[in-house]
Scaffold this motif. Structure first.
Motif, PDB file in Angstrom:
ATOM      1  N   LYS A 108       0.821  -1.195   0.000  1.00 29.38           N
ATOM      2  CA  LYS A 108       0.000   0.000   0.000  1.00 29.38           C
ATOM      3  C   LYS A 108       0.863   1.256   0.000  1.00 29.38           C
ATOM      4  O   LYS A 108       0.440   2.315  -0.446  1.00 29.38           O
ATOM      5  CB  LYS A 108      -0.933  -0.003   1.208  1.00 29.38           C
ATOM      6  N   SER A 109       2.097   1.112   0.497  1.00 28.36           N
ATOM      7  CA  SER A 109       2.971   2.278   0.594  1.00 28.36           C
ATOM      8  C   SER A 109       3.784   2.523  -0.664  1.00 28.36           C
ATOM      9  O   SER A 109       4.260   3.626  -0.888  1.00 28.36           O
ATOM     10  CB  SER A 109       3.921   2.128   1.793  1.00 28.36           C
ATOM     11  N   HIS A 110       3.955   1.485  -1.518  1.00 27.79           N
ATOM     12  CA  HIS A 110       4.748   1.674  -2.729  1.00 27.79           C
ATOM     13  C   HIS A 110       4.453   0.559  -3.725  1.00 27.79           C
ATOM     14  O   HIS A 110       4.370  -0.609  -3.356  1.00 27.79           O
ATOM     15  CB  HIS A 110       6.242   1.689  -2.399  1.00 27.79           C
ATOM     16  N   LEU A 111       4.352   0.920  -4.995  1.00 27.23           N
ATOM     17  CA  LEU A 111       3.973  -0.081  -5.998  1.00 27.23           C
ATOM     18  C   LEU A 111       5.002  -1.185  -6.152  1.00 27.23           C
ATOM     19  O   LEU A 111       4.663  -2.332  -6.418  1.00 27.23           O
ATOM     20  CB  LEU A 111       3.681   0.582  -7.343  1.00 27.23           C
ATOM     21  N   TYR A 112       6.309  -0.872  -5.977  1.00 28.91           N
ATOM     22  CA  TYR A 112       7.331  -1.906  -6.144  1.00 28.91           C
ATOM     23  C   TYR A 112       7.307  -2.902  -4.992  1.00 28.91           C
ATOM     24  O   TYR A 112       7.609  -4.085  -5.185  1.00 28.91           O
ATOM     25  CB  TYR A 112       8.707  -1.281  -6.297  1.00 28.91           C
ATOM     26  N   LEU A 113       6.932  -2.438  -3.811  1.00 28.96           N
ATOM     27  CA  LEU A 113       6.745  -3.374  -2.707  1.00 28.96           C
ATOM     28  C   LEU A 113       5.527  -4.261  -2.982  1.00 28.96           C
ATOM     29  O   LEU A 113       5.547  -5.460  -2.694  1.00 28.96           O
ATOM     30  CB  LEU A 113       6.550  -2.610  -1.392  1.00 28.96           C
ATOM     31  N   GLU A 114       4.478  -3.677  -3.578  1.00 25.98           N
ATOM     32  CA  GLU A 114       3.283  -4.446  -3.875  1.00 25.98           C
ATOM     33  C   GLU A 114       3.558  -5.534  -4.906  1.00 25.98           C
ATOM     34  O   GLU A 114       2.983  -6.620  -4.850  1.00 25.98           O
ATOM     35  CB  GLU A 114       2.192  -3.493  -4.375  1.00 25.98           C
ATOM     36  N   LEU A 115       4.456  -5.260  -5.834  1.00 26.13           N
ATOM     37  CA  LEU A 115       4.800  -6.262  -6.847  1.00 26.13           C
ATOM     38  C   LEU A 115       5.433  -7.501  -6.221  1.00 26.13           C
ATOM     39  O   LEU A 115       5.310  -8.609  -6.755  1.00 26.13           O
ATOM     40  CB  LEU A 115       5.749  -5.659  -7.886  1.00 26.13           C
ATOM     41  N   LEU A 116       6.117  -7.324  -5.093  1.00 23.28           N
ATOM     42  CA  LEU A 116       6.777  -8.455  -4.435  1.00 23.28           C
ATOM     43  C   LEU A 116       5.784  -9.523  -3.974  1.00 23.28           C
ATOM     44  O   LEU A 116       6.142 -10.697  -3.848  1.00 23.28           O
ATOM     45  CB  LEU A 116       7.590  -7.970  -3.230  1.00 23.28           C
ATOM     46  N   VAL A 117       4.537  -9.114  -3.729  1.00 24.72           N
ATOM     47  CA  VAL A 117       3.552 -10.056  -3.203  1.00 24.72           C
ATOM     48  C   VAL A 117       3.153 -11.105  -4.241  1.00 24.72           C
ATOM     49  O   VAL A 117       2.590 -12.154  -3.902  1.00 24.72           O
ATOM     50  CB  VAL A 117       2.311  -9.289  -2.691  1.00 24.72           C
ATOM     51  N   ASN A 118       3.463 -10.842  -5.514  1.00 24.23           N
ATOM     52  CA  ASN A 118       3.051 -11.756  -6.591  1.00 24.23           C
ATOM     53  C   ASN A 118       3.813 -13.074  -6.607  1.00 24.23           C
ATOM     54  O   ASN A 118       3.367 -14.037  -7.229  1.00 24.23           O
ATOM     55  CB  ASN A 118       3.244 -11.078  -7.953  1.00 24.23           C
ATOM     56  N   PHE A 119       4.973 -13.122  -5.954  1.00 27.85           N
ATOM     57  CA  PHE A 119       5.889 -14.246  -6.158  1.00 27.85           C
ATOM     58  C   PHE A 119       5.910 -15.224  -4.980  1.00 27.85           C
ATOM     59  O   PHE A 119       6.949 -15.780  -4.640  1.00 27.85           O
ATOM     60  CB  PHE A 119       7.293 -13.706  -6.443  1.00 27.85           C
ATOM     61  N   LYS A 120       4.763 -15.457  -4.378  1.00 26.00           N
ATOM     62  CA  LYS A 120       4.676 -16.373  -3.228  1.00 26.00           C
ATOM     63  C   LYS A 120       5.132 -17.782  -3.591  1.00 26.00           C
ATOM     64  O   LYS A 120       5.796 -18.458  -2.796  1.00 26.00           O
ATOM     65  CB  LYS A 120       3.242 -16.417  -2.705  1.00 26.00           C
ATOM     66  N   LEU A 121       4.768 -18.245  -4.777  1.00 27.81           N
ATOM     67  CA  LEU A 121       5.174 -19.588  -5.197  1.00 27.81           C
ATOM     68  C   LEU A 121       6.687 -19.676  -5.311  1.00 27.81           C
ATOM     69  O   LEU A 121       7.305 -20.649  -4.851  1.00 27.81           O
ATOM     70  CB  LEU A 121       4.534 -19.945  -6.538  1.00 27.81           C
ATOM     71  N   GLN A 122       7.312 -18.672  -5.893  1.00 32.32           N
ATOM     72  CA  GLN A 122       8.764 -18.674  -6.072  1.00 32.32           C
ATOM     73  C   GLN A 122       9.487 -18.624  -4.725  1.00 32.32           C
ATOM     74  O   GLN A 122      10.496 -19.322  -4.531  1.00 32.32           O
ATOM     75  CB  GLN A 122       9.186 -17.491  -6.952  1.00 32.32           C
ATOM     76  N   TYR A 123       8.977 -17.822  -3.783  1.00 33.92           N
ATOM     77  CA  TYR A 123       9.595 -17.770  -2.451  1.00 33.92           C
ATOM     78  C   TYR A 123       9.515 -19.134  -1.770  1.00 33.92           C
ATOM     79  O   TYR A 123      10.468 -19.597  -1.141  1.00 33.92           O
ATOM     80  CB  TYR A 123       8.902 -16.728  -1.570  1.00 33.92           C
ATOM     81  N   PHE A 124       8.359 -19.770  -1.920  1.00 35.54           N
ATOM     82  CA  PHE A 124       8.192 -21.086  -1.309  1.00 35.54           C
ATOM     83  C   PHE A 124       9.148 -22.107  -1.909  1.00 35.54           C
ATOM     84  O   PHE A 124       9.807 -22.866  -1.181  1.00 35.54           O
ATOM     85  CB  PHE A 124       6.744 -21.557  -1.475  1.00 35.54           C
ATOM     86  N   LEU A 125       9.248 -22.130  -3.226  1.00 35.40           N
ATOM     87  CA  LEU A 125      10.124 -23.109  -3.877  1.00 35.40           C
ATOM     88  C   LEU A 125      11.583 -22.894  -3.505  1.00 35.40           C
ATOM     89  O   LEU A 125      12.329 -23.848  -3.259  1.00 35.40           O
ATOM     90  CB  LEU A 125       9.937 -23.033  -5.400  1.00 35.40           C
ATOM     91  N   LEU A 126      12.018 -21.631  -3.431  1.00 33.37           N
ATOM     92  CA  LEU A 126      13.393 -21.341  -3.026  1.00 33.37           C
ATOM     93  C   LEU A 126      13.640 -21.742  -1.571  1.00 33.37           C
ATOM     94  O   LEU A 126      14.723 -22.221  -1.227  1.00 33.37           O
ATOM     95  CB  LEU A 126      13.698 -19.857  -3.221  1.00 33.37           C
ATOM     96  N   SER A 127      12.629 -21.565  -0.735  1.00 31.67           N
ATOM     97  CA  SER A 127      12.810 -21.880   0.690  1.00 31.67           C
ATOM     98  C   SER A 127      12.784 -23.379   0.967  1.00 31.67           C
ATOM     99  O   SER A 127      13.057 -23.806   2.096  1.00 31.67           O
ATOM    100  CB  SER A 127      11.739 -21.167   1.528  1.00 31.67           C
ATOM    101  N   LEU A 128      12.473 -24.198  -0.055  1.00 31.20           N
ATOM    102  CA  LEU A 128      12.561 -25.654   0.111  1.00 31.20           C
ATOM    103  C   LEU A 128      14.012 -26.140   0.179  1.00 31.20           C
ATOM    104  O   LEU A 128      14.298 -27.182   0.782  1.00 31.20           O
ATOM    105  CB  LEU A 128      11.877 -26.354  -1.072  1.00 31.20           C
ATOM    106  N   ILE A 129      14.925 -25.382  -0.420  1.00 32.02           N
ATOM    107  CA  ILE A 129      16.306 -25.849  -0.558  1.00 32.02           C
ATOM    108  C   ILE A 129      17.100 -25.821   0.758  1.00 32.02           C
ATOM    109  O   ILE A 129      17.753 -26.822   1.109  1.00 32.02           O
ATOM    110  CB  ILE A 129      17.033 -25.033  -1.642  1.00 32.02           C
TER     111      ILE A 129
END
Length: 318
Positions: free
Chosen positions: A27-48
């Motif tokens: 809500k405070s910045h559009l580039y921070l909001e874009l980060l929310v889109n990649f939940k799947l990628q964060y999860f897959l990376l955190s499996l390692i």
């Protein structure tokens, strides 16, 4: 070298969680909001990291990395849990199939797209970003879909087997928005909406503001009807965004993905590879509409995969 590996995987665990949490500050910045889109990628990376720490017998760091894994899994898990939308689907009711495809304006695989639509035989097919020559090429569908509406201002083409009554274009900015229309499905009047919002990535802050305004206005607009509602569109937003969630809260709609997985649809690299993609194409329905199936279609030259949804209306009257 082993210590370097330890530091790397500790950092990987912490960074994936940090990026995931920063997305909630969108809500405070559009580039921070874009980060929310990649939940799947964060999860897959955190499996390692947990695997590495088990192999190297560093159990304290295994616990830390596993907690990070759980934090990244938490936003994804609910989409795979059983949903009332896809349970107790009345088997005897007619099925309405919806076909949504953001064609990508420079894509030239016209015949492949037309062949896919003809093979899927949806009740309604929606094409987004349909700039010339797409409208002309899509006319090949008219034999199978007698009702056609072109919303040139917002680059949307709709082909339907049922009449599109009183279509209205709701314009945002210069070339995005949504089309609302009345359709008759399974012997009832339904409010049908085909939507496309601006991408904050392509036009920056103004696109961010227009997209968010459109989503809020759609929520308020849909809240005001007592008809069953079906919405399909590229909303340029994922389910984890607070702007998406506000629209859902206002409208009372449900995402047809619920219980069937996150179904990523878009990637500038390769949309047919799920772990490189994000779920920004959506089909949404109101209470009284059940979901028989949701799936992505074949890759046909766009940075989006088609989204194909089969819905069934409850037998009760609305």
């Amino acid at each position: 070298m082993k210590k370097l590996g330890v530091y790397f995987f500790i950092l990987l665990s912490l960074v994936t969680v940090l990026l995931s949490l920063l997305g909630y500050l969108g809500k405070s910045h559009l580039y921070l909001e874009l980060l929310v889109n990649f939940k799947l990628q964060y999860f897959l990376l955190s499996l390692i990291p947990p695997i590495f720490f088990v192999i190297t017998r560093r159990f304290i760091w295994f616990i830390v990395s596993f907690l990070c894994l759980l934090l990244n899994f938490a936003p994804i898990a609910p989409w795979y849990l059983p949903s009332a939308l896809s349970y107790h689907v009345p088997s005897a009711r007619p099925v309405t199939r919806l076909f949504l495809f953001n064609v990508l304006h420079q894509n030239t695989q016209y015949s492949e797209a037309i062949s896919l639509v003809k093979s899927e035989q949806p009740t309604i097919a929606v094409f987004l970003e349909a700039t010339a020559p797409w409208p002309k090429e899509l006319q090949a569908l008219q034999a199978d879909f007698p009702y056609h509406y072109t919303a040139k201002k917002i680059q949307i083409e709709i082909y339907s087997k049922v009449e599109l009554k009183n279509p209205v274009i709701h314009l945002y900015g210069t070339y995005r928005g949504f089309v609302s229309s009345q359709v008759r499905l399974d012997d009832r009047e339904v409010l049908f909406v085909a939507a496309h919002t601006y991408s904050p990535v392509s036009i920056g802050k103004q696109g961010f503001l227009w997209r968010n305004q459109q989503l809020e206005d759609m929520g308020n607009y849909l809240q005001a009807t007592d008809k069953p509602i079906v919405v399909v569109g590229d909303l340029n937003i994922t389910m984890w965004s607070r702007y998406y969630q506000k629209m859902i809260q206002l409208s009372g709609l449900h995402n047809t993905r619920a219980g069937l997985g996150i179904l990523p649809t878009q990637s500038i690299i390769s949309p047919q590879i799920p772990w490189l993609s994000i779920p920004i194409d959506h089909s949404l329905v109101s209470k009284g509409v059940k979901v028989k199936d949701v799936r992505t279609g074949a890759y046909i030259g766009s940075d989006h995969l088609p989204l194909i949804t089969d819905i069934v209306f409850d037998e009760v009257d609305f």
